[in-house]
Enzyme design. Structure first.
Site, PDB file in Angstrom:
ATOM      1  N   TRP B 168      31.088  -6.545 -38.723  1.00  0.00           N
ATOM      2  CA  TRP B 168      32.250  -7.256 -38.712  1.00  0.00           C
ATOM      3  C   TRP B 168      31.799  -8.790 -39.256  1.00  0.00           C
ATOM      4  O   TRP B 168      32.698  -9.456 -40.058  1.00  0.00           O
ATOM      5  CB  TRP B 168      32.765  -7.312 -37.424  1.00  0.00           C
ATOM      6  CG  TRP B 168      31.976  -8.278 -36.308  1.00  0.00           C
ATOM      7  CD1 TRP B 168      30.726  -7.786 -35.613  1.00  0.00           C
ATOM      8  CD2 TRP B 168      31.950  -9.821 -36.152  1.00  0.00           C
ATOM      9  NE1 TRP B 168      30.537  -8.832 -34.960  1.00  0.00           N
ATOM     10  CE2 TRP B 168      31.149  -9.940 -35.066  1.00  0.00           C
ATOM     11  CE3 TRP B 168      32.651 -10.805 -36.617  1.00  0.00           C
ATOM     12  CZ2 TRP B 168      30.816 -11.189 -34.570  1.00  0.00           C
ATOM     13  CZ3 TRP B 168      32.673 -12.135 -36.119  1.00  0.00           C
ATOM     14  CH2 TRP B 168      31.737 -12.363 -35.175  1.00  0.00           C
ATOM     15  N   GLU B 178      39.542 -10.828 -42.570  1.00  0.00           N
ATOM     16  CA  GLU B 178      39.652 -12.084 -42.246  1.00  0.00           C
ATOM     17  C   GLU B 178      39.617 -13.344 -43.426  1.00  0.00           C
ATOM     18  O   GLU B 178      39.514 -14.474 -43.099  1.00  0.00           O
ATOM     19  CB  GLU B 178      38.659 -12.741 -41.127  1.00  0.00           C
ATOM     20  CG  GLU B 178      38.622 -11.912 -40.029  1.00  0.00           C
ATOM     21  CD  GLU B 178      37.898 -12.167 -38.719  1.00  0.00           C
ATOM     22  OE1 GLU B 178      37.880 -13.286 -38.580  1.00  0.00           O
ATOM     23  OE2 GLU B 178      37.332 -11.109 -38.113  1.00  0.00           O
ATOM     24  N   ASP B 198      37.394 -19.850 -34.719  1.00  0.00           N
ATOM     25  CA  ASP B 198      36.971 -18.842 -33.790  1.00  0.00           C
ATOM     26  C   ASP B 198      38.199 -18.173 -33.141  1.00  0.00           C
ATOM     27  O   ASP B 198      39.358 -18.878 -33.132  1.00  0.00           O
ATOM     28  CB  ASP B 198      36.188 -19.547 -32.595  1.00  0.00           C
ATOM     29  CG  ASP B 198      35.538 -18.744 -31.852  1.00  0.00           C
ATOM     30  OD1 ASP B 198      34.300 -18.164 -31.885  1.00  0.00           O
ATOM     31  OD2 ASP B 198      36.270 -18.029 -30.818  1.00  0.00           O
ATOM     32  N   GLN B 263      20.595 -17.606 -25.647  1.00  0.00           N
ATOM     33  CA  GLN B 263      20.716 -16.426 -26.719  1.00  0.00           C
ATOM     34  C   GLN B 263      22.192 -16.544 -27.330  1.00  0.00           C
ATOM     35  O   GLN B 263      23.297 -17.015 -26.913  1.00  0.00           O
ATOM     36  CB  GLN B 263      20.950 -15.141 -25.944  1.00  0.00           C
ATOM     37  CG  GLN B 263      19.446 -15.009 -25.374  1.00  0.00           C
ATOM     38  CD  GLN B 263      18.308 -14.520 -26.486  1.00  0.00           C
ATOM     39  OE1 GLN B 263      18.626 -14.241 -27.557  1.00  0.00           O
ATOM     40  NE2 GLN B 263      16.968 -14.824 -26.208  1.00  0.00           N
ATOM     41  N   TYR B 266      25.804 -12.646 -31.006  1.00  0.00           N
ATOM     42  CA  TYR B 266      25.430 -11.926 -32.202  1.00  0.00           C
ATOM     43  C   TYR B 266      24.251 -12.629 -33.151  1.00  0.00           C
ATOM     44  O   TYR B 266      24.022 -13.611 -33.277  1.00  0.00           O
ATOM     45  CB  TYR B 266      26.446 -11.402 -33.096  1.00  0.00           C
ATOM     46  CG  TYR B 266      27.160 -12.608 -33.632  1.00  0.00           C
ATOM     47  CD1 TYR B 266      28.124 -13.085 -32.790  1.00  0.00           C
ATOM     48  CD2 TYR B 266      27.182 -13.087 -34.904  1.00  0.00           C
ATOM     49  CE1 TYR B 266      29.115 -14.132 -33.209  1.00  0.00           C
ATOM     50  CE2 TYR B 266      27.923 -14.078 -35.155  1.00  0.00           C
ATOM     51  CZ  TYR B 266      28.857 -14.708 -34.465  1.00  0.00           C
ATOM     52  OH  TYR B 266      29.688 -15.671 -34.902  1.00  0.00           O
ATOM     53  N   LEU B 269      22.705 -15.854 -38.113  1.00  0.00           N
ATOM     54  CA  LEU B 269      22.729 -17.408 -37.779  1.00  0.00           C
ATOM     55  C   LEU B 269      24.291 -17.724 -37.909  1.00  0.00           C
ATOM     56  O   LEU B 269      25.145 -17.763 -38.824  1.00  0.00           O
ATOM     57  CB  LEU B 269      21.967 -18.106 -38.548  1.00  0.00           C
ATOM     58  CG  LEU B 269      21.915 -19.498 -38.306  1.00  0.00           C
ATOM     59  CD1 LEU B 269      20.836 -19.950 -37.222  1.00  0.00           C
ATOM     60  CD2 LEU B 269      21.343 -20.427 -39.406  1.00  0.00           C
ATOM     61  N   HIS B 270      24.676 -18.667 -36.650  1.00  0.00           N
ATOM     62  CA  HIS B 270      26.311 -19.091 -36.877  1.00  0.00           C
ATOM     63  C   HIS B 270      26.226 -20.455 -35.869  1.00  0.00           C
ATOM     64  O   HIS B 270      25.245 -20.553 -35.227  1.00  0.00           O
ATOM     65  CB  HIS B 270      27.245 -18.313 -36.373  1.00  0.00           C
ATOM     66  CG  HIS B 270      27.160 -17.669 -34.866  1.00  0.00           C
ATOM     67  ND1 HIS B 270      25.984 -16.587 -34.723  1.00  0.00           N
ATOM     68  CD2 HIS B 270      27.674 -18.038 -33.803  1.00  0.00           C
ATOM     69  CE1 HIS B 270      26.089 -16.589 -33.298  1.00  0.00           C
ATOM     70  NE2 HIS B 270      27.083 -17.239 -32.916  1.00  0.00           N
ATOM     71  N   VAL B 271      26.932 -21.447 -36.620  1.00  0.00           N
ATOM     72  CA  VAL B 271      26.894 -22.573 -35.576  1.00  0.00           C
ATOM     73  C   VAL B 271      28.398 -23.021 -35.247  1.00  0.00           C
ATOM     74  O   VAL B 271      29.433 -22.701 -35.721  1.00  0.00           O
ATOM     75  CB  VAL B 271      26.724 -23.740 -36.645  1.00  0.00           C
ATOM     76  CG1 VAL B 271      26.882 -25.026 -36.211  1.00  0.00           C
ATOM     77  CG2 VAL B 271      25.062 -23.460 -37.262  1.00  0.00           C
TER      78      VAL B 271
END
Lengths: 330, 330
Positions: B168, B178, B198, B263, B266, B269-271
């Site tokens: 996804w 999206e 989000d 953790q 998923y 890497l995301h911020v």
């Protein structure tokens, strides 16, 4: 964090005069339907004129509004109601759905429910005084970036000039006050501390456990003053604090969040112990520093907190924020 | 923080299979009113049969339900929407008020609003697997201490073995899903990223602003993989993300909390970008790491996150927690 919680604000505002003449609307029946027997009022808010939104919470779905009801100052508080399990069947069958997004197995909709299944709790304070209005007002916060130089040139002079009194802290350390609230004490002058419940905790359940460890050492203002020489003090507070909480409240270390605040509320070293899973005010990443991280950082770099740029929120009415603004740092 | 929050649970569940066939409803217009142009669906939930309530929050006004949609297992999440300032006038004039209590200057009512002014955000996961259902179930959390060795011996093998699907995420990066939600993109393969709201944020007000920046680089699983070579990527996300948010939402950097989770939900890497003052789920010190701190730490020690002991909460039903227990690390 949750300074704007509807509940807290509402709770803390009961400053009105006694009410000898308490009237009461007819209680609604179980499922919240209209049945003709209820006290349907003339809509006192139909002519409400909003002056300003005092505060709101998107998370808690509430809003505090200042305005006028028939020429009188009023505060109106709206808060959406929790979703009730016993209304789900009727909610699903009686509502309209509007598709917003579909991706793989996930889809989102806007659901429009029958009004009686989706009420908004409404509280009116009228007439409201200036004091009420100020009390319900949100104090906005701003994230400040404080370099090593900013601390020396802006923050430290402000702290020194304000000379915030910590006499109440000394009273605790000297057993002149709150002695009976002490949960644990290590009297050692270098690494010792006093552990006691925070005022925010009513001690009725461990779900919102909140204790404070106050160091006996008096010369550490905050995280900024810590160097590797304070590691034994921090380790002692961490270790013995956890042991005391296990013993007294039967809560193991794996259920605890142990941290320092920067900026702190008062400039005498203290450590927060709160229950993991409890959204304690001030446990957000923008203000809290895990004591385990602090210890590691000092072990690998004795000057870590002296030299690092630190980030923290300041409320709009905080004198320190004005100092940062004056210095062109915001 | 809020382990039972609708928001985090939603966030942490993105483990579904790829979606080659992504459909999408028409985006609602600005003020959320009905205007006849919207995608009004057949009510897919009218025949929904509730099996059990997985969790709920009276504070956040949400509920997670397991049940059946046309013989398929589904999870339905309902969450009331924040109260919007721009709808207040219509809300006050168009609603019915029922008096509940009057005491002195305080009175409380139940307000019944026009449905289009009081929507319920609805998320459907269908078909839902046993894994989804377990994931949405309310669970206690435990704080885990993960050394460098624990990561290599326990966490990394677990991540690799589970091989959680991030299809996804790739759908988003490749504009297969999206695409119209994207707020900003830097297409550079090394330091580029996609910024989008989000799922938790309905985009109706900035009070609970929540955006996610997803890196184009596909080989960074989490904070643990970061070294000083990733500093330009992090700086680029931080800087351009702030600029895009200022431009689109008129919110300056001093009102933002920008952080990574460890953790993460998923392993790509995301911020997270959330509004300061909004108690976003997962912004607690036990899980969030300010990107500004991460950058500084990597600048002074390239191996900081490879070697450091890290602390994070794990839910009781998390497979990783069992692994830590088996290894005698809890």
């Amino acid at each position: 964090m949750a300074d704007t919680s509807a509940k807290r604000l509402l709770d803390s505002d009961k400053t009105g005069e006694p009410a000898p003449d308490v009237k009461r609307g007819k209680t609604d029946n179980e499922n919240g339907r209209e049945d003709g027997n209820e006290s349907v009022q003339e809509n006192v808010l139909s002519g409400f004129k909003t002056s300003s939104v005092l505060s709101d919470s998107a998370r808690e779905k509430n809003i505090f509004i200042h305005g006028k009801v028939a020429d009188q100052d009023a505060v109106v508080i709206l808060e959406k109601t929790p979703i009730r399990e016993d209304s789900l069947a009727e909610l699903f069958s009686g509502s309209t759905l509007k598709l917003e997004m579909k991706n793989d197995i996930y889809s989102t909709y806007r659901l429009q429910a029958p009004p009686h299944l989706n009420e908004i709790k409404t509280t009116v304070v009228c007439p409201a005084t200036e004091k009420h209005i100020k009390k319900y007002q949100r104090k906005e916060s701003f994230l400040v970036e404080e370099t090593e130089e900013d601390y020396k040139n802006i923050t430290l002079p402000h702290i020194v000039k304000q000379s915030f009194s910590v006499q109440w802290v000394y009273n605790i350390l000297e057993k002149k006050a709150e002695a009976e609230r002490i949960v644990y004490e290590d009297p050692d002058p270098d690494v010792g501390f006093v552990l006691l419940p925070d005022f925010k905790w009513d001690q009725k359940q461990v779900d919102d456990l909140y204790l404070i460890a106050i160091a006996h050492q008096r010369d550490i203002k905050s995280l900024r003053d810590l160097t590797s020489e304070h590691v034994p003090l921090l380790q002692n507070i961490f270790q013995k604090g956890k042991e005391a909480i296990l013993q007294r409240y039967n809560l193991p270390a794996s259920k605890l969040r142990v941290y320092l605040h920067y900026q702190p509320s008062y400039y005498h070293l203290h450590v927060h112990f709160t229950k993991l899973g409890y959204d304690a005010p001030g446990c957000g990443v923008e203000r809290a520093h895990l004591i385990a991280d602090v210890i590691q950082n000092l072990q690998s770099n004795p000057q870590y907190y002296k030299t690092r740029t630190l980030y923290f929120p300041l409320r709009a009415d905080d004198g320190l924020l004005s100092k940062f603004k004056e210095a062109g740092r915001l």
